[in-house]
Write a protein that holds these residues in place. Structure first.
Motif, PDB file in Angstrom:
ATOM      1  N   ARG A 115       0.804  -1.305  -0.069  1.00 27.09           N
ATOM      2  CA  ARG A 115       0.017  -0.145  -0.121  1.00 27.09           C
ATOM      3  C   ARG A 115       0.864   1.295  -0.082  1.00 27.09           C
ATOM      4  NH1 ARG A 115      -2.476  -3.606  -0.421  1.00 27.09           N
ATOM      5  NH2 ARG A 115      -2.067  -3.129  -2.739  1.00 27.09           N
ATOM      6  N   VAL A 116       1.992   1.334   0.704  1.00 31.15           N
ATOM      7  CA  VAL A 116       2.755   2.524   0.849  1.00 31.15           C
ATOM      8  C   VAL A 116       3.497   2.562  -0.640  1.00 31.15           C
ATOM      9  CG1 VAL A 116       4.901   3.445   1.828  1.00 31.15           C
ATOM     10  CG2 VAL A 116       3.411   2.074   3.229  1.00 31.15           C
ATOM     11  N   TRP A 117       3.837   1.583  -1.280  1.00 28.54           N
ATOM     12  CA  TRP A 117       4.419   1.939  -2.632  1.00 28.54           C
ATOM     13  C   TRP A 117       3.054   2.225  -3.655  1.00 28.54           C
ATOM     14  CZ3 TRP A 117       8.372   2.662  -5.247  1.00 28.54           C
ATOM     15  CH2 TRP A 117       8.618   2.377  -6.781  1.00 28.54           C
ATOM     16  N   GLU A 118       2.036   1.633  -3.543  1.00 31.31           N
ATOM     17  CA  GLU A 118       1.348   2.121  -4.501  1.00 31.31           C
ATOM     18  C   GLU A 118       0.362   3.266  -4.250  1.00 31.31           C
ATOM     19  OE1 GLU A 118      -1.621  -1.338  -4.390  1.00 31.31           O
ATOM     20  OE2 GLU A 118      -0.209  -2.688  -5.394  1.00 31.31           O
ATOM     21  N   GLU A 119       0.219   3.693  -3.056  1.00 30.78           N
ATOM     22  CA  GLU A 119      -0.680   5.000  -2.577  1.00 30.78           C
ATOM     23  C   GLU A 119       0.525   6.124  -1.895  1.00 30.78           C
ATOM     24  OE1 GLU A 119      -4.054   3.975  -0.691  1.00 30.78           O
ATOM     25  OE2 GLU A 119      -4.353   1.990  -2.129  1.00 30.78           O
ATOM     26  N   GLY A 120       1.646   6.044  -1.990  1.00 33.92           N
ATOM     27  CA  GLY A 120       2.512   6.885  -1.091  1.00 33.92           C
ATOM     28  C   GLY A 120       2.927   7.950  -1.626  1.00 33.92           C
ATOM     29  N   ILE A 121       2.676   8.175  -2.996  1.00 31.86           N
ATOM     30  CA  ILE A 121       2.907   9.663  -3.634  1.00 31.86           C
ATOM     31  C   ILE A 121       1.883  10.557  -3.413  1.00 31.86           C
ATOM     32  CG2 ILE A 121       3.661  10.783  -5.746  1.00 31.86           C
ATOM     33  CD1 ILE A 121       4.498   8.026  -6.859  1.00 31.86           C
ATOM     34  N   LEU A 122       1.731  11.278  -2.312  1.00 30.78           N
ATOM     35  CA  LEU A 122       0.899  12.005  -1.410  1.00 30.78           C
ATOM     36  C   LEU A 122       0.849  13.378  -2.189  1.00 30.78           C
ATOM     37  CD1 LEU A 122       1.249  11.138   2.141  1.00 30.78           C
ATOM     38  CD2 LEU A 122      -0.262  10.096   0.316  1.00 30.78           C
ATOM     39  N   SER A 123      -0.313  13.918  -2.427  1.00 28.65           N
ATOM     40  CA  SER A 123      -0.493  15.433  -3.161  1.00 28.65           C
ATOM     41  C   SER A 123       0.146  16.320  -2.066  1.00 28.65           C
ATOM     42  CB  SER A 123      -1.846  15.584  -3.640  1.00 28.65           C
ATOM     43  OG  SER A 123      -2.820  15.447  -2.538  1.00 28.65           O
ATOM     44  N   LYS A 124      -0.003  15.852  -0.874  1.00 31.06           N
ATOM     45  CA  LYS A 124       0.363  16.853   0.363  1.00 31.06           C
ATOM     46  C   LYS A 124       1.959  16.923   0.131  1.00 31.06           C
ATOM     47  CE  LYS A 124      -2.979  15.010   3.822  1.00 31.06           C
ATOM     48  NZ  LYS A 124      -3.234  14.566   4.985  1.00 31.06           N
ATOM     49  N   GLY A 125       2.767  16.432  -0.485  1.00 31.57           N
ATOM     50  CA  GLY A 125       4.065  16.940  -0.746  1.00 31.57           C
ATOM     51  C   GLY A 125       5.114  15.799  -0.209  1.00 31.57           C
ATOM     52  N   GLY A 126       6.081  16.593   0.449  1.00 35.56           N
ATOM     53  CA  GLY A 126       7.405  15.586   0.394  1.00 35.56           C
ATOM     54  C   GLY A 126       7.703  15.476   1.907  1.00 35.56           C
ATOM     55  N   GLY A 127       6.840  16.015   2.791  1.00 34.65           N
ATOM     56  CA  GLY A 127       7.257  15.661   4.242  1.00 34.65           C
ATOM     57  C   GLY A 127       7.413  14.536   4.774  1.00 34.65           C
ATOM     58  N   ILE A 128       7.969  14.389   6.156  1.00 35.71           N
ATOM     59  CA  ILE A 128       7.881  13.145   6.892  1.00 35.71           C
ATOM     60  C   ILE A 128       6.607  12.562   7.619  1.00 35.71           C
ATOM     61  CG2 ILE A 128      10.515  13.061   6.936  1.00 35.71           C
ATOM     62  CD1 ILE A 128      10.327  13.722   9.737  1.00 35.71           C
ATOM     63  N   CYS A 129       6.005  13.585   8.008  1.00 39.27           N
ATOM     64  CA  CYS A 129       4.724  13.186   8.632  1.00 39.27           C
ATOM     65  C   CYS A 129       3.756  12.723   7.893  1.00 39.27           C
ATOM     66  CB  CYS A 129       4.209  14.236   9.887  1.00 39.27           C
ATOM     67  SG  CYS A 129       2.969  13.900  10.791  1.00 39.27           S
ATOM     68  N   HIS A 130       2.935  13.748   6.806  1.00 37.67           N
ATOM     69  CA  HIS A 130       2.233  13.259   5.983  1.00 37.67           C
ATOM     70  C   HIS A 130       2.753  13.363   4.470  1.00 37.67           C
ATOM     71  CE1 HIS A 130       1.040  16.786   8.306  1.00 37.67           C
ATOM     72  NE2 HIS A 130       1.184  17.354   7.261  1.00 37.67           N
ATOM     73  N   GLY A 131       3.855  13.074   4.107  1.00 33.68           N
ATOM     74  CA  GLY A 131       4.392  13.182   2.751  1.00 33.68           C
ATOM     75  C   GLY A 131       5.186  11.980   2.323  1.00 33.68           C
ATOM     76  N   ALA A 186       8.569  18.059  10.698  1.00 35.25           N
ATOM     77  CA  ALA A 186       7.741  17.292  10.396  1.00 35.25           C
ATOM     78  C   ALA A 186       7.003  17.520   9.220  1.00 35.25           C
ATOM     79  CB  ALA A 186       6.580  17.069  11.640  1.00 35.25           C
ATOM     80  N   GLU A 187       6.581  18.618   8.853  1.00 38.63           N
ATOM     81  CA  GLU A 187       5.779  18.920   7.521  1.00 38.63           C
ATOM     82  C   GLU A 187       6.554  19.241   6.475  1.00 38.63           C
ATOM     83  OE1 GLU A 187       2.944  21.828   8.505  1.00 38.63           O
ATOM     84  OE2 GLU A 187       2.102  20.747   9.995  1.00 38.63           O
ATOM     85  N   GLY A 188       7.838  19.906   6.709  1.00 38.94           N
ATOM     86  CA  GLY A 188       8.405  20.505   5.689  1.00 38.94           C
ATOM     87  C   GLY A 188       9.792  20.031   5.228  1.00 38.94           C
ATOM     88  N   LEU A 189      10.645  20.954   4.725  1.00 38.31           N
ATOM     89  CA  LEU A 189      11.969  20.475   3.984  1.00 38.31           C
ATOM     90  C   LEU A 189      12.842  20.092   5.156  1.00 38.31           C
ATOM     91  CD1 LEU A 189      13.480  20.415   1.554  1.00 38.31           C
ATOM     92  CD2 LEU A 189      14.335  22.895   1.843  1.00 38.31           C
ATOM     93  N   ALA A 190      12.988  20.616   6.215  1.00 32.84           N
ATOM     94  CA  ALA A 190      13.780  20.038   7.304  1.00 32.84           C
ATOM     95  C   ALA A 190      13.814  18.271   7.513  1.00 32.84           C
ATOM     96  CB  ALA A 190      13.643  20.664   8.649  1.00 32.84           C
ATOM     97  N   GLY A 191      12.607  18.122   7.472  1.00 33.94           N
ATOM     98  CA  GLY A 191      12.430  16.587   7.734  1.00 33.94           C
ATOM     99  C   GLY A 191      12.938  15.555   6.395  1.00 33.94           C
ATOM    100  N   THR A 192      12.474  16.400   5.210  1.00 33.71           N
ATOM    101  CA  THR A 192      12.753  15.527   3.942  1.00 33.71           C
ATOM    102  C   THR A 192      14.421  15.455   3.721  1.00 33.71           C
ATOM    103  OG1 THR A 192      10.805  16.676   3.087  1.00 33.71           O
ATOM    104  CG2 THR A 192      12.404  15.975   1.418  1.00 33.71           C
ATOM    105  N   VAL A 193      14.979  16.808   4.225  1.00 32.21           N
ATOM    106  CA  VAL A 193      16.394  16.452   3.923  1.00 32.21           C
ATOM    107  C   VAL A 193      17.025  15.450   5.046  1.00 32.21           C
ATOM    108  CG1 VAL A 193      16.974  18.368   5.816  1.00 32.21           C
ATOM    109  CG2 VAL A 193      18.573  18.007   3.736  1.00 32.21           C
ATOM    110  N   CYS A 194      16.473  15.234   5.984  1.00 29.82           N
ATOM    111  CA  CYS A 194      17.022  14.259   6.921  1.00 29.82           C
ATOM    112  C   CYS A 194      16.759  12.788   6.261  1.00 29.82           C
ATOM    113  CB  CYS A 194      16.205  14.251   8.286  1.00 29.82           C
ATOM    114  SG  CYS A 194      16.640  15.676   9.377  1.00 29.82           S
ATOM    115  N   ALA A 195      15.713  12.689   5.531  1.00 30.08           N
ATOM    116  CA  ALA A 195      15.286  11.333   4.894  1.00 30.08           C
ATOM    117  C   ALA A 195      16.501  11.209   3.957  1.00 30.08           C
ATOM    118  CB  ALA A 195      14.048  11.453   4.344  1.00 30.08           C
TER     119      ALA A 195
END
Length: 516
Positions: A354-370, A456-465
């Motif tokens: 499910r994560v692979w099939e439905e994980g490209i979220l329109s909410k964006g790139g964050g770690i909490c809901h992205g 959690a929502e923005g770029l700081a979390g994404t760069v950590c990923a």
């Protein structure tokens, strides 16, 4: 940018990254470039200490403290990020306040992650101290002690009063406090500081006990209102009459934090043995995932006017947070060897699909809901396949049940299969704002986060990923060199790589590091 009419997720048309030396090296270069660009954007967009406003002294989740924590994490992994001219540590310390914040300590606000956190400043100052000889501020130690006292005092209050809803969750509650204490305990301290902090660390078993009691009480309350049918062995209040299953607000996150404790803090062979309840709750979550085709429902009860009609696939609510928990469970030897069930791997397989099939979220790139958070859950799961304990767990299950059902599920997930998908999603996260603020890809429109540069929502979390993936790729390449007999005595060992891999911020892992 995404509009109100954007779908919850976009159909995944990505190809998994090929797990070969040439492909991994190319992916590494792309992610290192992303880390560099994102770091410069954070530096330009997030104020230094002299420009900080008091209102920004909030928790790690959405405020400037989370950006500082991101810089500290990048510094921890700097040797693998290909940006030798960037001083991540300097970027962090020039933003850390020297004192405070002066906010009240509330019974339902004991975590350093949520808003109005008294703990964020003290934890940052301690985490930023590289020299164990550095004296930790007595004011910071006293603040931590007071927060722990308030958290343990909760049991003398009316547990299900409105002011205590969510008091055990990761974002605002005691599970977040527990994870902060576990991280601080991993650091080395000089004698004077150790003498001050050790009495606080000795309260960790009491804190675990209190959280478990809260889960037992929550189950009792649930069964009184809704019956036994959907009840799990441990349940915690989230909202009025709702019991969250997710990682930030509910069961998946709370259990992940508890599983990061020492074995004797969960089972001391005498008055304390929490493992059966934890394992039973995990098995219940697995059965829910299987019954819902790999989706983890947002909350219980499953029916009612407040129940979501569509399942979310994001870390805070949904399958990615469940996979984070399962990665923690698979790495916990006492738990998995004694309590593993075939449903665990079947649920992992279904949820990862499910994560692979439905994980490209329109909410964006964050770690909490992205997208980045969804990919990170797969990275952690991939890493759990490197453990040698699963064969023992399956053998012990067969002995307990006289069962031959040891298969992990239909073509059950294996490490490289999971890693290939995780890396593809992480590369896709580069298309999201604020990292990418163009509308070049009109087929996928992503929402700008409310707090574009937050952890959690923005770029700081994404760069950590992205940074953590760089470490994972280096480790994988090193493993390939070892298998091919190309290992040199001067190379970084695989064990050292393990110490540099980090969990999703605000969620738990079992790494020998003191960074949240």
């Amino acid at each position: 940018m995404a509009t109100a009419n954007a779908p919850q997720f976009y159909a995944n048309q990505l190809s998994p990254v090929e797990i070969s030396q040439s492909s991994l090296k190319d992916t590494l270069k792309q992610l290192q470039t992303a880390v560099r660009k994102a770091t410069l954007l954070l530096h330009e967009s997030c104020p230094r200490l002299e420009a900080l406003e008091e209102s920004q002294n909030t928790g790690f989740y959405a405020g400037i403290p989370g950006v500082i924590l991101a810089f500290l994490r990048l510094d921890h992994q700097a040797k693998f990020l290909g940006s030798s001219d960037l001083n991540f540590y300097q970027l962090a310390i020039e933003r850390i306040p020297t004192e405070g914040p002066d906010v009240p300590i509330l019974h339902d606000r004991t975590s350093p992650f949520g808003s109005s956190s008294a703990l964020a400043g003290p934890i940052l100052r301690i985490s930023a101290s590289k020299d164990p000889k550095t004296t930790v501020s007595s004011e910071d130690i006293e603040c931590i002690r007071r927060v722990v006292h308030v958290a343990l005092e909760n049991d003398r209050l009316v547990r299900h009063g409105a002011s205590l809803m969510g008091s055990d969750e990761m974002l605002f509650g005691r599970a977040g406090l527990l994870w902060a204490l576990l991280n601080l305990r991993m650091r080395n301290y000089e004698d004077e500081t150790a003498r001050s902090l050790n009495p606080i660390f000795r309260e960790i078993p009491r804190l675990v006990d209190a959280i478990i009691v809260g889960g037992i009480d929550g189950r009792k309350d649930f069964t009184t209102k809704h019956g036994e049918q959907d009840a799990l062995q441990l349940m915690w209040h989230w909202k009025t009459d709702r019991y969250s299953l997710g990682a930030v607000h509910g069961i998946a996150g709370i259990l992940s934090s508890i599983l990061a404790c020492k074995a004797e803090e969960l089972n001391n062979g005498a008055e304390r043995n929490h493992l059966p309840l934890i394992a039973g709750t995990i098995t219940g979550l697995c059965k829910l995932c299987i019954a819902n085709y790999g989706h983890l429902p947002t909350s219980l009860p499953l029916h009612g006017s407040s129940h979501r009609s569509s399942s979310l696939v994001q870390v805070c609510h949904g399958s990615p947070g469940f996979l984070n928990l399962m990665a923690c469970a698979r790495r916990n030897r006492p738990l998995v060897t004694a309590f593993w069930q075939p449903e665990w791997d079947k649920a992992i397989y279904a949820a990862s699909e499910r994560v692979w099939e439905e994980g490209i979220l329109s909410k964006g790139g964050g770690i909490c809901h992205g997208i980045a958070g969804n990919a990170w859950s797969l990275l952690l799961l991939d890493d759990s396949f490197e453990e040698d304990i699963m064969a023992t767990a399956r053998q012990k299950h067969a002995s307990r049940t006289e069962s031959l059902d040891l298969a992990p599920g239909p073509s059950g997930p294996q490490g490289e299969y999971i890693l290939a998908r995780a890396l593809a999603l992480l590369l896709k996260a580069r298309d999201t704002p604020p990292y990418n603020d163009t509308d070049e890809d009109s087929s996928c429109m992503y929402r700008m986060p409310d707090r574009p540069y937050s952890l959690a929502e923005g770029l700081a979390g994404t760069v950590c990923a992205w940074a953590n993936a760089c470490v994972v790729i280096h480790s994988k390449l090193q493993s390939m060199h070892v298998q091919q007999g190309q290992f040199h005595s001067g190379d970084v060992t695989l064990k050292e790589y393990e110490s540099l891999k980090l969990a999703i911020p605000i969620l738990a892992s079992h790494r020998p590091t003191g960074l949240l």
